[in-house]
Write an enzyme that holds these catalytic residues in place. Structure first.
Site, PDB file in Angstrom:
ATOM      1  N   HIS A 158       0.329 -12.098 -18.789  1.00  0.00           N
ATOM      2  CA  HIS A 158       0.747 -10.693 -18.695  1.00  0.00           C
ATOM      3  C   HIS A 158       2.267 -10.673 -18.797  1.00  0.00           C
ATOM      4  CE1 HIS A 158       0.977  -6.522 -17.666  1.00  0.00           C
ATOM      5  NE2 HIS A 158       1.716  -6.781 -16.604  1.00  0.00           N
ATOM      6  N   ARG A 160      14.136 -15.415 -14.499  1.00  0.00           N
ATOM      7  CA  ARG A 160      12.692 -15.396 -14.242  1.00  0.00           C
ATOM      8  C   ARG A 160      12.300 -16.472 -13.227  1.00  0.00           C
ATOM      9  NH1 ARG A 160       8.452 -12.818 -16.485  1.00  0.00           N
ATOM     10  NH2 ARG A 160       6.404 -13.826 -16.506  1.00  0.00           N
ATOM     11  N   VAL A 165      -1.990  -7.991  -8.887  1.00  0.00           N
ATOM     12  CA  VAL A 165      -1.363  -6.980  -9.736  1.00  0.00           C
ATOM     13  C   VAL A 165       0.140  -7.217  -9.817  1.00  0.00           C
ATOM     14  CG1 VAL A 165      -0.995  -4.492 -10.048  1.00  0.00           C
ATOM     15  CG2 VAL A 165      -3.162  -5.325  -9.096  1.00  0.00           C
ATOM     16  N   ALA A 189       0.808  -1.226   0.000  1.00  0.00           N
ATOM     17  CA  ALA A 189       0.000   0.000   0.000  1.00  0.00           C
ATOM     18  C   ALA A 189       0.838   1.271   0.000  1.00  0.00           C
ATOM     19  CB  ALA A 189      -0.935  -0.008   1.213  1.00  0.00           C
TER      20      ALA A 189
END
Length: 330
Positions: A190, A101, A132, A16
């Protein structure tokens, strides 16, 4: 403002105190996602991120949003996810220079596995989760795998940013308004392998594929959408934040309130076998939100050229899945 409004919604945002969280929280508090419902915010951070989250909380208070209820900051998963109706999993370990990765997948698996377990244990029964933090598809798969007893379809990953980028590129190419375009699709992961697909895209109800040069679509449009994040880092010096937050808000708003009539959006969620995508693989599909649930759009014709790009995404996601399985995270 503190309230016990029975119609309140509890929203948890991890990471946050970061850039995306900062772009996200004020718009949630303003009512852009949940309408006129009071919003209680839980800011879930690491020890290192707590101070930044405190600063965000001070600014939230200073906005005097009429719909903002309680704001709490915690590092504890049990507190952060308690009674959450909506969860934005933003915080993730960024890829470091020279890092493979597979290393990134393993590091993030250690973050998202415990979060999935805690969401299943502490969040509300109607919780909606959007991942996200990258690699978003596989992180979402890890969350779903560890969220024992939670319907896997309550866990999704963000490809709405790619979807929005695709709309913007086509609108610019044709010199039209984004609002007049419908039925954009992003298939797959994505990542740079994603497949932004204009085959069903319409302008004021008419398909636009014939208006777009095939060479432009294949050589410019698809690579530019897929690599837009890298382009923004090159130009801005930082990764996408405001646009990623905006896409996450679009995703959650449509999930809660329904997609626009005659349109669909792109959502990464566990496959039910549609279009031959292996069941359980977190894959981006064209989706509509109906009665608060995502439904994959059925019956689209897939050409051999489209199938080739879809297959490349299946392969990449299966390789990511194998990497986290090897690390004991799935």
């Amino acid at each position: 403002m503190t309230t016990n409004n029975q119609n309140a919604v509890t929203v948890t945002v991890t990471g946050a105190g970061g850039q995306i969280g900062y772009s996200l929280l004020f718009r949630i508090a303003k009512g852009e996602v949940f309408g006129d419902r009071v919003v209680n915010l839980r800011l879930l951070e690491t020890e290192q991120g707590v101070q930044a989250a405190r600063g965000v909380a001070l600014e939230l208070a200073d906005c005097a949003f009429p719909l903002l209820g309680e704001v709490s900051i915690t590092t504890e998963l049990s507190e952060g996810f308690k009674d959450a109706n909506a969860v934005f999993l933003v915080g993730a370990k960024p890829r470091q220079k020279g890092e493979e990765r597979a290393d990134l997948l393993a590091a993030n698996g250690k973050i998202f596995g415990p979060q999935g377990k805690a969401i299943a244990e502490y969040a509300a029964d109607d919780v909606r989760v959007i991942v996200v933090g990258n690699p978003a598809n596989t992180n979402a798969a890890i969350v779903a795998a560890h969220a024992e007893g939670l319907d896997p379809r309550r866990v999704t990953a963000l490809t709405r940013l790619d979807h929005n980028r695709g709309l913007a590129q086509v609108a610019d190419k044709l010199g039209v308004a984004v609002r007049d375009l419908k039925n954009m699709t992003v298939w797959g992961n994505h990542s740079a392998s994603q497949f932004p697909d204009v085959a069903e895209l319409t302008l004021n109800g008419e398909k636009v594929a014939d208006k777009l040069d095939a060479a432009w679509v294949n050589d410019e449009f698809i690579p530019r959408v897929a690599k837009r994040g890298a382009e923004i880092i090159e130009v801005r010096g930082r990764s996408s934040a405001a646009s990623a937050a905006s896409a996450a808000l679009d995703h959650m708003r449509d999930w809660v309130n329904g997609t626009a009539e005659g349109d669909w959006v792109s959502v990464a969620l566990p496959s039910d076998g549609s279009y031959g995508i292996p069941e359980g693989l977190v894959f981006s599909f064209p989706c509509r939100s109906v009665d608060g649930e995502w439904e994959i759009v059925q019956g689209l014709e897939i050409s051999p050229a489209q199938q080739e790009r879809i297959d490349a995404n299946i392969k990449e996601l299966q390789e990511e899945k194998a990497a986290v399985e090897e690390a004991g995270l799935l």
